[in-house]
Scaffold this motif. Structure first.
Motif, PDB file in Angstrom:
ATOM      1  N   PRO A 159       0.642  -1.150   0.127  1.00  0.00           N
ATOM      2  CA  PRO A 159       0.065   0.126   0.047  1.00  0.00           C
ATOM      3  C   PRO A 159       0.732   1.239   0.057  1.00  0.00           C
ATOM      4  CG  PRO A 159      -0.498  -1.527   1.882  1.00  0.00           C
ATOM      5  CD  PRO A 159       0.683  -2.215   1.171  1.00  0.00           C
ATOM      6  N   PRO A 160       0.567   2.193  -0.551  1.00  0.00           N
ATOM      7  CA  PRO A 160       1.152   3.724  -0.456  1.00  0.00           C
ATOM      8  C   PRO A 160       1.200   4.140   1.054  1.00  0.00           C
ATOM      9  CG  PRO A 160      -0.640   3.692  -2.084  1.00  0.00           C
ATOM     10  CD  PRO A 160      -0.766   2.398  -1.419  1.00  0.00           C
ATOM     11  N   LYS A 161       2.299   4.880   1.004  1.00  0.00           N
ATOM     12  CA  LYS A 161       2.578   5.476   2.514  1.00  0.00           C
ATOM     13  C   LYS A 161       1.566   6.047   2.795  1.00  0.00           C
ATOM     14  CE  LYS A 161       6.183   8.033   5.024  1.00  0.00           C
ATOM     15  NZ  LYS A 161       7.049   8.989   5.054  1.00  0.00           N
ATOM     16  N   LYS A 162       0.758   6.850   2.122  1.00  0.00           N
ATOM     17  CA  LYS A 162      -0.292   7.825   2.622  1.00  0.00           C
ATOM     18  C   LYS A 162      -1.398   6.766   3.284  1.00  0.00           C
ATOM     19  CE  LYS A 162       0.385  12.247   0.302  1.00  0.00           C
ATOM     20  NZ  LYS A 162      -0.177  13.474  -0.081  1.00  0.00           N
ATOM     21  N   ALA A 163      -1.640   5.771   2.467  1.00  0.00           N
ATOM     22  CA  ALA A 163      -2.558   4.536   2.817  1.00  0.00           C
ATOM     23  C   ALA A 163      -2.423   4.178   4.413  1.00  0.00           C
ATOM     24  CB  ALA A 163      -3.036   3.726   1.768  1.00  0.00           C
ATOM     25  N   LEU A 164      -1.132   3.868   4.371  1.00  0.00           N
ATOM     26  CA  LEU A 164      -0.703   3.307   5.697  1.00  0.00           C
ATOM     27  C   LEU A 164      -0.737   4.297   6.940  1.00  0.00           C
ATOM     28  CD1 LEU A 164       2.189   1.333   4.376  1.00  0.00           C
ATOM     29  CD2 LEU A 164       0.202   0.304   5.284  1.00  0.00           C
ATOM     30  N   GLU A 165      -0.451   5.630   6.359  1.00  0.00           N
ATOM     31  CA  GLU A 165      -0.666   6.676   7.522  1.00  0.00           C
ATOM     32  C   GLU A 165      -2.050   6.972   7.798  1.00  0.00           C
ATOM     33  OE1 GLU A 165       1.273   9.812   5.487  1.00  0.00           O
ATOM     34  OE2 GLU A 165       3.374   9.141   6.074  1.00  0.00           O
ATOM     35  N   SER A 193      -3.630   6.422  11.701  1.00  0.00           N
ATOM     36  CA  SER A 193      -4.541   7.448  12.075  1.00  0.00           C
ATOM     37  C   SER A 193      -5.797   7.031  12.646  1.00  0.00           C
ATOM     38  CB  SER A 193      -4.641   8.612  11.140  1.00  0.00           C
ATOM     39  OG  SER A 193      -5.505   9.490  11.865  1.00  0.00           O
ATOM     40  N   LEU A 194      -6.382   6.112  11.826  1.00  0.00           N
ATOM     41  CA  LEU A 194      -7.935   5.781  11.902  1.00  0.00           C
ATOM     42  C   LEU A 194      -7.823   4.578  13.277  1.00  0.00           C
ATOM     43  CD1 LEU A 194      -9.109   5.019   8.514  1.00  0.00           C
ATOM     44  CD2 LEU A 194      -9.983   6.581   9.979  1.00  0.00           C
ATOM     45  N   ALA A 195      -6.734   3.791  13.258  1.00  0.00           N
ATOM     46  CA  ALA A 195      -6.537   2.994  14.532  1.00  0.00           C
ATOM     47  C   ALA A 195      -6.474   3.709  15.724  1.00  0.00           C
ATOM     48  CB  ALA A 195      -5.345   2.103  14.290  1.00  0.00           C
ATOM     49  N   LYS A 196      -5.586   4.774  15.489  1.00  0.00           N
ATOM     50  CA  LYS A 196      -5.699   5.766  16.666  1.00  0.00           C
ATOM     51  C   LYS A 196      -6.900   6.335  17.369  1.00  0.00           C
ATOM     52  CE  LYS A 196      -0.393   6.745  16.222  1.00  0.00           C
ATOM     53  NZ  LYS A 196       0.468   8.098  15.757  1.00  0.00           N
ATOM     54  N   GLU A 197      -7.665   6.855  16.325  1.00  0.00           N
ATOM     55  CA  GLU A 197      -8.891   7.392  16.473  1.00  0.00           C
ATOM     56  C   GLU A 197      -9.728   6.108  17.239  1.00  0.00           C
ATOM     57  OE1 GLU A 197     -10.979   9.472  13.372  1.00  0.00           O
ATOM     58  OE2 GLU A 197      -9.276  10.266  12.749  1.00  0.00           O
ATOM     59  N   TYR A 198      -9.609   5.076  16.711  1.00  0.00           N
ATOM     60  CA  TYR A 198     -10.388   3.918  17.195  1.00  0.00           C
ATOM     61  C   TYR A 198     -10.229   3.824  18.680  1.00  0.00           C
ATOM     62  CZ  TYR A 198     -12.683  -0.619  17.599  1.00  0.00           C
ATOM     63  OH  TYR A 198     -13.577  -1.585  18.035  1.00  0.00           O
ATOM     64  N   GLU A 199      -9.000   3.582  18.982  1.00  0.00           N
ATOM     65  CA  GLU A 199      -8.497   3.508  20.410  1.00  0.00           C
ATOM     66  C   GLU A 199      -9.157   4.737  21.150  1.00  0.00           C
ATOM     67  OE1 GLU A 199      -4.272   3.133  22.957  1.00  0.00           O
ATOM     68  OE2 GLU A 199      -4.425   2.656  20.884  1.00  0.00           O
ATOM     69  N   SER A 200      -9.008   5.911  20.779  1.00  0.00           N
ATOM     70  CA  SER A 200      -9.351   7.036  21.544  1.00  0.00           C
ATOM     71  C   SER A 200     -10.987   7.096  21.790  1.00  0.00           C
ATOM     72  CB  SER A 200      -8.813   8.326  20.892  1.00  0.00           C
ATOM     73  OG  SER A 200      -9.654   9.506  21.411  1.00  0.00           O
ATOM     74  N   ALA A 221      -7.483   9.857 -11.036  1.00  0.00           N
ATOM     75  CA  ALA A 221      -7.189   9.624  -9.600  1.00  0.00           C
ATOM     76  C   ALA A 221      -8.240   9.986  -8.736  1.00  0.00           C
ATOM     77  CB  ALA A 221      -5.714  10.315  -9.093  1.00  0.00           C
ATOM     78  N   PRO A 222      -8.598   9.540  -7.741  1.00  0.00           N
ATOM     79  CA  PRO A 222      -9.793   9.981  -6.911  1.00  0.00           C
ATOM     80  C   PRO A 222      -9.491  11.288  -6.399  1.00  0.00           C
ATOM     81  CG  PRO A 222      -8.949   7.874  -6.289  1.00  0.00           C
ATOM     82  CD  PRO A 222      -8.047   8.141  -7.073  1.00  0.00           C
ATOM     83  N   ALA A 223     -10.301  11.952  -6.271  1.00  0.00           N
ATOM     84  CA  ALA A 223     -10.434  13.303  -5.651  1.00  0.00           C
ATOM     85  C   ALA A 223     -10.454  13.352  -4.321  1.00  0.00           C
ATOM     86  CB  ALA A 223     -11.570  14.301  -6.304  1.00  0.00           C
ATOM     87  N   GLU A 224      -9.964  14.589  -3.587  1.00  0.00           N
ATOM     88  CA  GLU A 224      -9.761  14.558  -2.257  1.00  0.00           C
ATOM     89  C   GLU A 224     -11.127  14.424  -1.577  1.00  0.00           C
ATOM     90  OE1 GLU A 224      -7.940  14.780   1.293  1.00  0.00           O
ATOM     91  OE2 GLU A 224      -7.138  14.793  -0.583  1.00  0.00           O
ATOM     92  N   HIS A 225     -12.262  14.725  -1.966  1.00  0.00           N
ATOM     93  CA  HIS A 225     -13.233  14.550  -1.358  1.00  0.00           C
ATOM     94  C   HIS A 225     -13.802  12.987  -1.587  1.00  0.00           C
ATOM     95  CE1 HIS A 225     -14.921  14.574  -5.544  1.00  0.00           C
ATOM     96  NE2 HIS A 225     -16.069  13.823  -5.282  1.00  0.00           N
ATOM     97  N   VAL A 226     -13.477  12.202  -2.455  1.00  0.00           N
ATOM     98  CA  VAL A 226     -13.539  10.584  -2.208  1.00  0.00           C
ATOM     99  C   VAL A 226     -12.643   9.964  -1.267  1.00  0.00           C
ATOM    100  CG1 VAL A 226     -13.162   8.562  -3.702  1.00  0.00           C
ATOM    101  CG2 VAL A 226     -13.838  10.919  -4.790  1.00  0.00           C
ATOM    102  N   ARG A 227     -11.273  10.524  -1.038  1.00  0.00           N
ATOM    103  CA  ARG A 227     -10.379  10.245   0.022  1.00  0.00           C
ATOM    104  C   ARG A 227     -11.146  10.439   1.428  1.00  0.00           C
ATOM    105  NH1 ARG A 227      -6.401  11.372  -3.967  1.00  0.00           N
ATOM    106  NH2 ARG A 227      -6.395  13.543  -3.072  1.00  0.00           N
ATOM    107  N   GLU A 228     -11.574  11.606   1.323  1.00  0.00           N
ATOM    108  CA  GLU A 228     -12.263  12.239   2.807  1.00  0.00           C
ATOM    109  C   GLU A 228     -13.423  11.053   3.103  1.00  0.00           C
ATOM    110  OE1 GLU A 228     -13.134  15.993   2.551  1.00  0.00           O
ATOM    111  OE2 GLU A 228     -11.022  16.842   2.352  1.00  0.00           O
ATOM    112  N   ALA A 229     -14.318  10.706   1.948  1.00  0.00           N
ATOM    113  CA  ALA A 229     -15.289   9.987   2.221  1.00  0.00           C
ATOM    114  C   ALA A 229     -14.910   8.543   2.523  1.00  0.00           C
ATOM    115  CB  ALA A 229     -16.302   9.836   0.981  1.00  0.00           C
ATOM    116  N   ALA A 230     -13.877   8.012   1.853  1.00  0.00           N
ATOM    117  CA  ALA A 230     -13.440   6.754   2.437  1.00  0.00           C
ATOM    118  C   ALA A 230     -12.936   6.691   3.918  1.00  0.00           C
ATOM    119  CB  ALA A 230     -12.180   6.337   1.606  1.00  0.00           C
ATOM    120  N   ALA A 231     -12.204   7.743   4.305  1.00  0.00           N
ATOM    121  CA  ALA A 231     -11.925   7.797   5.859  1.00  0.00           C
ATOM    122  C   ALA A 231     -13.176   8.056   6.788  1.00  0.00           C
ATOM    123  CB  ALA A 231     -10.995   9.110   5.924  1.00  0.00           C
TER     124      ALA A 231
END
Length: 106
Positions: free
Chosen positions: A4-10, A14-21, A72-82
């Protein structure tokens, strides 16, 4: 399978940390709110998470089925996935908390 791309791993980290919080926040809420008030609060939180999930889902599906899919997916698509990931995590947490609280009091 490609790495996976580095940004995807990051983002996953981030999502894992949010989950824990969120888990800690939910545990804190459950500890300080009377059981009679907790269940309706959890249900309302679940409804909000579901609404966010459905909104993000709509954005992603609209993108996937649009003529823009070759780009490539637009920023709003990446935000929607997150947002979908976050909402799903919230729903899972709320579901487990509701199970832990036992049956609804009569």
């Amino acid at each position: 399978m490609a790495r996976p791309p580095k940004k995807a791993l990051e983002q996953l980290l981030s999502l894992a940390k949010e989950y824990e919080s969120k888990q800690k926040q939910l545990d804190g809420l459950a500890a300080r709110v009377p059981p009679r008030e907790l269940r309706p609060s959890l249900i309302a939180m679940g409804e909000r998470a579901t609404d966010r999930f459905r909104t993000a889902q709509q954005v992603l599906l609209n993108h996937l089925y649009s003529d823009e899919t070759a780009t490539a997916p637009a920023e709003h698509v990446r935000e929607a996935a997150a947002a979908m990931c976050r909402s799903f995590d919230e729903l899972v947490l709320l579901f487990h908390r509701l199970l832990a609280e036992g049956p609804a009091s009569e």
